[in-house]
Write a protein that holds these residues in place. Structure first.
Motif, PDB file in Angstrom:
ATOM      1  N   MET A 175       0.842  -1.190   0.000  1.00  0.00           N
ATOM      2  CA  MET A 175       0.000   0.000   0.000  1.00  0.00           C
ATOM      3  C   MET A 175       0.882   1.247   0.000  1.00  0.00           C
ATOM      4  O   MET A 175       1.897   1.292   0.687  1.00  0.00           O
ATOM      5  N   THR A 176       0.501   2.243  -0.773  1.00  0.00           N
ATOM      6  CA  THR A 176       1.192   3.533  -0.743  1.00  0.00           C
ATOM      7  C   THR A 176       0.281   4.645  -0.238  1.00  0.00           C
ATOM      8  O   THR A 176       0.747   5.684   0.214  1.00  0.00           O
ATOM      9  N   ILE A 177      -1.026   4.415  -0.328  1.00  0.00           N
ATOM     10  CA  ILE A 177      -2.004   5.355   0.232  1.00  0.00           C
ATOM     11  C   ILE A 177      -2.492   4.733   1.542  1.00  0.00           C
ATOM     12  O   ILE A 177      -3.311   3.807   1.541  1.00  0.00           O
ATOM     13  N   LEU A 178      -1.950   5.208   2.633  1.00  0.00           N
ATOM     14  CA  LEU A 178      -2.178   4.532   3.918  1.00  0.00           C
ATOM     15  C   LEU A 178      -3.385   5.104   4.648  1.00  0.00           C
ATOM     16  O   LEU A 178      -3.541   6.320   4.780  1.00  0.00           O
ATOM     17  N   SER A 179      -4.230   4.203   5.100  1.00  0.00           N
ATOM     18  CA  SER A 179      -5.373   4.581   5.934  1.00  0.00           C
ATOM     19  C   SER A 179      -5.844   3.349   6.688  1.00  0.00           C
ATOM     20  O   SER A 179      -5.597   2.215   6.262  1.00  0.00           O
ATOM     21  N   MET A 180      -6.521   3.561   7.802  1.00  0.00           N
ATOM     22  CA  MET A 180      -7.078   2.437   8.557  1.00  0.00           C
ATOM     23  C   MET A 180      -8.100   1.686   7.716  1.00  0.00           C
ATOM     24  O   MET A 180      -8.191   0.465   7.778  1.00  0.00           O
ATOM     25  N   ALA A 181      -8.855   2.440   6.904  1.00  0.00           N
ATOM     26  CA  ALA A 181      -9.864   1.806   6.043  1.00  0.00           C
ATOM     27  C   ALA A 181      -9.201   0.889   5.020  1.00  0.00           C
ATOM     28  O   ALA A 181      -9.712  -0.198   4.712  1.00  0.00           O
ATOM     29  N   GLY A 182      -8.059   1.317   4.481  1.00  0.00           N
ATOM     30  CA  GLY A 182      -7.341   0.502   3.518  1.00  0.00           C
ATOM     31  C   GLY A 182      -6.785  -0.766   4.144  1.00  0.00           C
ATOM     32  O   GLY A 182      -6.890  -1.870   3.576  1.00  0.00           O
ATOM     33  N   THR A 183      -6.188  -0.637   5.326  1.00  0.00           N
ATOM     34  CA  THR A 183      -5.659  -1.807   6.030  1.00  0.00           C
ATOM     35  C   THR A 183      -6.783  -2.760   6.406  1.00  0.00           C
ATOM     36  O   THR A 183      -6.640  -3.987   6.333  1.00  0.00           O
ATOM     37  N   ASP A 184      -7.922  -2.189   6.799  1.00  0.00           N
ATOM     38  CA  ASP A 184      -9.091  -3.004   7.131  1.00  0.00           C
ATOM     39  C   ASP A 184      -9.551  -3.796   5.916  1.00  0.00           C
ATOM     40  O   ASP A 184      -9.882  -4.985   6.014  1.00  0.00           O
ATOM     41  N   GLU A 185      -9.530  -3.161   4.749  1.00  0.00           N
ATOM     42  CA  GLU A 185      -9.897  -3.851   3.511  1.00  0.00           C
ATOM     43  C   GLU A 185      -8.910  -4.972   3.199  1.00  0.00           C
ATOM     44  O   GLU A 185      -9.314  -6.059   2.770  1.00  0.00           O
ATOM     45  N   LEU A 186      -7.625  -4.709   3.417  1.00  0.00           N
ATOM     46  CA  LEU A 186      -6.608  -5.726   3.169  1.00  0.00           C
ATOM     47  C   LEU A 186      -6.856  -6.953   4.032  1.00  0.00           C
ATOM     48  O   LEU A 186      -6.735  -8.090   3.572  1.00  0.00           O
ATOM     49  N   MET A 187      -7.210  -6.736   5.296  1.00  0.00           N
ATOM     50  CA  MET A 187      -7.426  -7.857   6.211  1.00  0.00           C
ATOM     51  C   MET A 187      -8.728  -8.594   5.937  1.00  0.00           C
ATOM     52  O   MET A 187      -8.800  -9.814   6.076  1.00  0.00           O
ATOM     53  N   LYS A 188      -9.766  -7.868   5.516  1.00  0.00           N
ATOM     54  CA  LYS A 188     -11.092  -8.475   5.384  1.00  0.00           C
ATOM     55  C   LYS A 188     -11.442  -8.918   3.962  1.00  0.00           C
ATOM     56  O   LYS A 188     -12.447  -9.609   3.767  1.00  0.00           O
ATOM     57  N   ASN A 189     -10.627  -8.553   2.986  1.00  0.00           N
ATOM     58  CA  ASN A 189     -10.946  -8.884   1.602  1.00  0.00           C
ATOM     59  C   ASN A 189     -11.115 -10.393   1.415  1.00  0.00           C
ATOM     60  O   ASN A 189     -10.360 -11.194   1.982  1.00  0.00           O
ATOM     61  N   LYS A 190     -12.094 -10.761   0.622  1.00  0.00           N
ATOM     62  CA  LYS A 190     -12.395 -12.188   0.428  1.00  0.00           C
ATOM     63  C   LYS A 190     -11.251 -12.947  -0.225  1.00  0.00           C
ATOM     64  O   LYS A 190     -11.156 -14.177  -0.110  1.00  0.00           O
ATOM     65  N   ASP A 191     -10.368 -12.246  -0.934  1.00  0.00           N
ATOM     66  CA  ASP A 191      -9.250 -12.910  -1.591  1.00  0.00           C
ATOM     67  C   ASP A 191      -7.967 -12.884  -0.758  1.00  0.00           C
ATOM     68  O   ASP A 191      -6.916 -13.338  -1.215  1.00  0.00           O
ATOM     69  N   THR A 192      -8.048 -12.354   0.449  1.00  0.00           N
ATOM     70  CA  THR A 192      -6.932 -12.463   1.390  1.00  0.00           C
ATOM     71  C   THR A 192      -7.032 -13.817   2.073  1.00  0.00           C
ATOM     72  O   THR A 192      -8.034 -14.119   2.732  1.00  0.00           O
ATOM     73  N   ALA A 193      -6.016 -14.630   1.906  1.00  0.00           N
ATOM     74  CA  ALA A 193      -6.076 -15.996   2.428  1.00  0.00           C
ATOM     75  C   ALA A 193      -5.597 -16.087   3.874  1.00  0.00           C
ATOM     76  O   ALA A 193      -6.090 -16.913   4.649  1.00  0.00           O
ATOM     77  N   LEU A 194      -4.649 -15.236   4.234  1.00  0.00           N
ATOM     78  CA  LEU A 194      -4.049 -15.316   5.574  1.00  0.00           C
ATOM     79  C   LEU A 194      -3.422 -13.969   5.918  1.00  0.00           C
ATOM     80  O   LEU A 194      -2.817 -13.314   5.071  1.00  0.00           O
ATOM     81  N   ILE A 195      -3.565 -13.564   7.164  1.00  0.00           N
ATOM     82  CA  ILE A 195      -2.946 -12.328   7.653  1.00  0.00           C
ATOM     83  C   ILE A 195      -1.758 -12.685   8.524  1.00  0.00           C
ATOM     84  O   ILE A 195      -1.880 -13.509   9.437  1.00  0.00           O
ATOM     85  N   LEU A 196      -0.625 -12.080   8.229  1.00  0.00           N
ATOM     86  CA  LEU A 196       0.583 -12.262   9.038  1.00  0.00           C
ATOM     87  C   LEU A 196       0.849 -10.925   9.715  1.00  0.00           C
ATOM     88  O   LEU A 196       1.360  -9.989   9.099  1.00  0.00           O
ATOM     89  N   ALA A 197       0.450 -10.829  10.982  1.00  0.00           N
ATOM     90  CA  ALA A 197       0.405  -9.538  11.672  1.00  0.00           C
ATOM     91  C   ALA A 197       1.504  -9.415  12.717  1.00  0.00           C
ATOM     92  O   ALA A 197       1.590 -10.218  13.642  1.00  0.00           O
ATOM     93  N   THR A 198       2.334  -8.398  12.556  1.00  0.00           N
ATOM     94  CA  THR A 198       3.349  -8.057  13.541  1.00  0.00           C
ATOM     95  C   THR A 198       3.175  -6.588  13.868  1.00  0.00           C
ATOM     96  O   THR A 198       3.259  -5.737  12.985  1.00  0.00           O
ATOM     97  N   GLY A 199       2.926  -6.282  15.142  1.00  0.00           N
ATOM     98  CA  GLY A 199       2.722  -4.884  15.512  1.00  0.00           C
ATOM     99  C   GLY A 199       2.060  -4.746  16.860  1.00  0.00           C
ATOM    100  O   GLY A 199       2.171  -5.629  17.713  1.00  0.00           O
ATOM    101  N   GLY A 200       1.340  -3.652  17.064  1.00  0.00           N
ATOM    102  CA  GLY A 200       0.705  -3.379  18.343  1.00  0.00           C
ATOM    103  C   GLY A 200      -0.446  -4.322  18.645  1.00  0.00           C
ATOM    104  O   GLY A 200      -1.007  -4.972  17.757  1.00  0.00           O
ATOM    105  N   GLU A 201      -0.807  -4.373  19.923  1.00  0.00           N
ATOM    106  CA  GLU A 201      -1.849  -5.289  20.388  1.00  0.00           C
ATOM    107  C   GLU A 201      -3.188  -5.024  19.713  1.00  0.00           C
ATOM    108  O   GLU A 201      -3.900  -5.958  19.322  1.00  0.00           O
ATOM    109  N   ALA A 202      -3.558  -3.754  19.525  1.00  0.00           N
ATOM    110  CA  ALA A 202      -4.843  -3.419  18.905  1.00  0.00           C
ATOM    111  C   ALA A 202      -4.898  -3.899  17.457  1.00  0.00           C
ATOM    112  O   ALA A 202      -5.919  -4.421  16.999  1.00  0.00           O
ATOM    113  N   MET A 203      -3.776  -3.732  16.749  1.00  0.00           N
ATOM    114  CA  MET A 203      -3.733  -4.155  15.349  1.00  0.00           C
ATOM    115  C   MET A 203      -3.826  -5.670  15.235  1.00  0.00           C
ATOM    116  O   MET A 203      -4.515  -6.201  14.354  1.00  0.00           O
ATOM    117  N   VAL A 204      -3.150  -6.379  16.129  1.00  0.00           N
ATOM    118  CA  VAL A 204      -3.194  -7.844  16.098  1.00  0.00           C
ATOM    119  C   VAL A 204      -4.608  -8.336  16.399  1.00  0.00           C
ATOM    120  O   VAL A 204      -5.115  -9.265  15.755  1.00  0.00           O
TER     121      VAL A 204
END
Length: 490
Positions: A175-204
């Motif tokens: 992503m180059t246009i960063l927003s919480m909505a964009g990250t949310d789409e990345l995590m929830k998109n039907k074609d996302t098979a798996l999330i590999l999350a490293t970061g703060g507790e809220a994000m995980v």
């Protein structure tokens, strides 16, 4: 005047990236093991060639740690990771048990969403890209806003190297246009098979709440217990090495020291010799107020700073050669900043009457924050080490090694990784140091080896016995009926 909605732009960019990644992965999953290995090897070479440039970019952009140590992390996240996985079979038939007649086939998960922290930005991109593609996947990254430029540049380096080695365009994206909505789409998109999350507790937590499978890691808050049998000089050296490596930003680094009363004076003396400065009560209070923000979260200004910068920021005076700051504490809690994860050269110091009391204190620290992550013990008493190992709510117990470098598999023989699972107790899907095998599924082909008659014989169901349609004998059913009727009559 044209109104530009950044959230909508970000969401659309993510959808485009995922579509490209999905198409690329559908082609890439057909690659032979040899072709996959060529792609990975070229990515590693590019990472090494750009290790210094990317380390300096990360340091300049985030202000965290030391660029020289980030070079080491970049090379660890590329060459060391590669050496550990280069001979790993991750495509096609990966196991064929002729005796049991079971065959294992590796199946890539598809498009992986990679969430990247600001603490270890470039090295984590290298590591996640390498293990994702080794498992036959594509990966799309969501950069931390504080490390956007160095993350995107690292993605460009790796994507170019992968394509030059034959991988399809779009196999690695960011992503180059960063927003919480964009990250949310990345995590929830039907074609996302798996999330590999490293970061703060809220994000995980958000990753696990997305509706898609996720591997996330929680905060570290590793206590280091120094047992009376330990080599105190070496134990302190290792703790200082860990705290000063990239100024303590690796999540497996020690956050507190716990000692037995009988060696307290010796440990304090050795800490002083190795330039660890004990804060007095007034200094501890001043620094403590700066560590925690009013909302109870850690102040990001402290992360990865040197002891001298920390002193300046909090308005205290320390010796110019100080390497680590330490504060003696007697309590553990969310409001005590010294008992939590700090990711900077600040330690809490606890003294307990016995090793059992020290054991309890370590558990208290971990349950306050960092459960499931890492504990460090310095001891030459195997019995004590085993007793600690059997009772601590962590996924890694590191013995006689620096926490930061031991936890990631640098100073130990753990799987080299920059995503350290915290297990169920820490709210994670795995307790592993995450590698390629965590990013693929196993399809099993099993040949029949027994017939129905064989199964009946193995469970004692003789051919002459009378059974109902569910496989229960008439005598057994009658005994149950009699028991129920007896209770009703009584």
């Amino acid at each position: 005047m044209e109104i530009v909605d950044k959230d909508l732009q970000s969401i659309q960019e993510v959808r485009n990236l995922i579509a490209k990644a999905k198409k690329a992965q559908e082609e890439f999953r057909k690659f032979s093991q040899n072709d996959v290995n060529k792609v990975i090897e070229n990515m590693v070479k590019a990472s090494e060639a750009n290790a210094v440039k990317l380390a300096k970019m990360a340091h300049e952009e985030t202000g965290f740690g030391k660029w020289q140590d980030k070079v080491v992390k970049n090379k660890f996240a590329s060459r060391v990771i590669y050496n550990n996985i280069k001979d790993m079979k991750t495509t096609g038939i990966i196991k064929d048990d002729k005796e049991k007649k079971v065959m294992d086939i590796a199946v890539p998960v598809g498009v992986v969403a990679g969430l990247i922290p600001s603490t270890n930005p470039t090295s984590t991109v290298m590591y996640k890209s390498i293990i994702a593609l080794k498992a036959g996947n594509a990966i799309v990254f969501s950069p931390h806003p504080s490390a956007k430029n160095c993350i995107i540049e690292t993605v460009k380096v790796l994507s170019k190297a992968a394509v030059e080695a034959g991988a399809p365009e779009g196999i690695i994206g960011a992503m180059t246009i960063l927003s919480m909505a964009g990250t949310d789409e990345l995590m929830k998109n039907k074609d996302t098979a798996l999330i590999l999350a490293t970061g703060g507790e809220a994000m995980v937590k958000a990753a696990y709440s997305s509706g898609n499978p996720a591997i996330g890691v929680g905060p570290g808050n590793g206590p280091a217990f120094i047992d009376k049998s330990a080599d105190i000089h070496l134990a302190v050296k290792r703790i200082v090495d860990s705290q000063t490596f990239d100024n303590g930003v690796i999540c497996a680094s020690e956050q507190s020291i716990v000692v037995e009363k009988c060696i307290k004076d010796k440990v304090i003396e050795e800490l002083g010799k190795q330039k660890v400065y004990f804060l007095n009560k007034e200094q501890s209070e001043k620094l403590g107020k700066f560590i925690l923000r009013s909302n109870g979260t850690m102040n990001p200004q402290i992360v990865g700073k040197s002891a001298q910068v920390l002193a300046q920021l909090s308005g205290i005076t320390i010796p110019s050669d100080t390497k680590v700051l330490i504060s003696e504490q007697t309590t553990v809690g969310k409001k005590n900043p010294y008992s939590r994860e700090k990711l900077t050269p600040i330690l809490a110091f606890y003294c307990e009457e016995t090793w059992k009391d020290a054991c309890d204190r370590c558990i208290e620290l971990l349950m306050n924050e960092g459960k499931g992550h890492t504990l460090i013990i310095h001891s030459n008493n195997e019995d004590i080490i085993k007793k600690f190992a059997l009772t601590k709510p962590v996924s890694r117990i590191l013995v006689n090694t620096p926490g930061a470098l031991g936890g990631i598999g640098g100073a130990t023989n753990l799987v080299p990784a920059l995503t350290l699972g915290c297990g169920a107790v820490g709210g994670s899907a795995t307790s592993d140091n995450v590698g390629p095998m965590n990013l693929l599924n196993i399809r099993r082909v099993a040949y029949g080896v027994r017939e129905l008659e064989d199964i009946k014989a193995s469970v004692g169901a003789e051919s002459g016995s009378s059974c109902d349609s569910q496989g229960l004998s008439e005598d057994y059913i009658q005994s149950i009926v009699k028991s129920i009727m007896s209770k009703l009559n009584n």
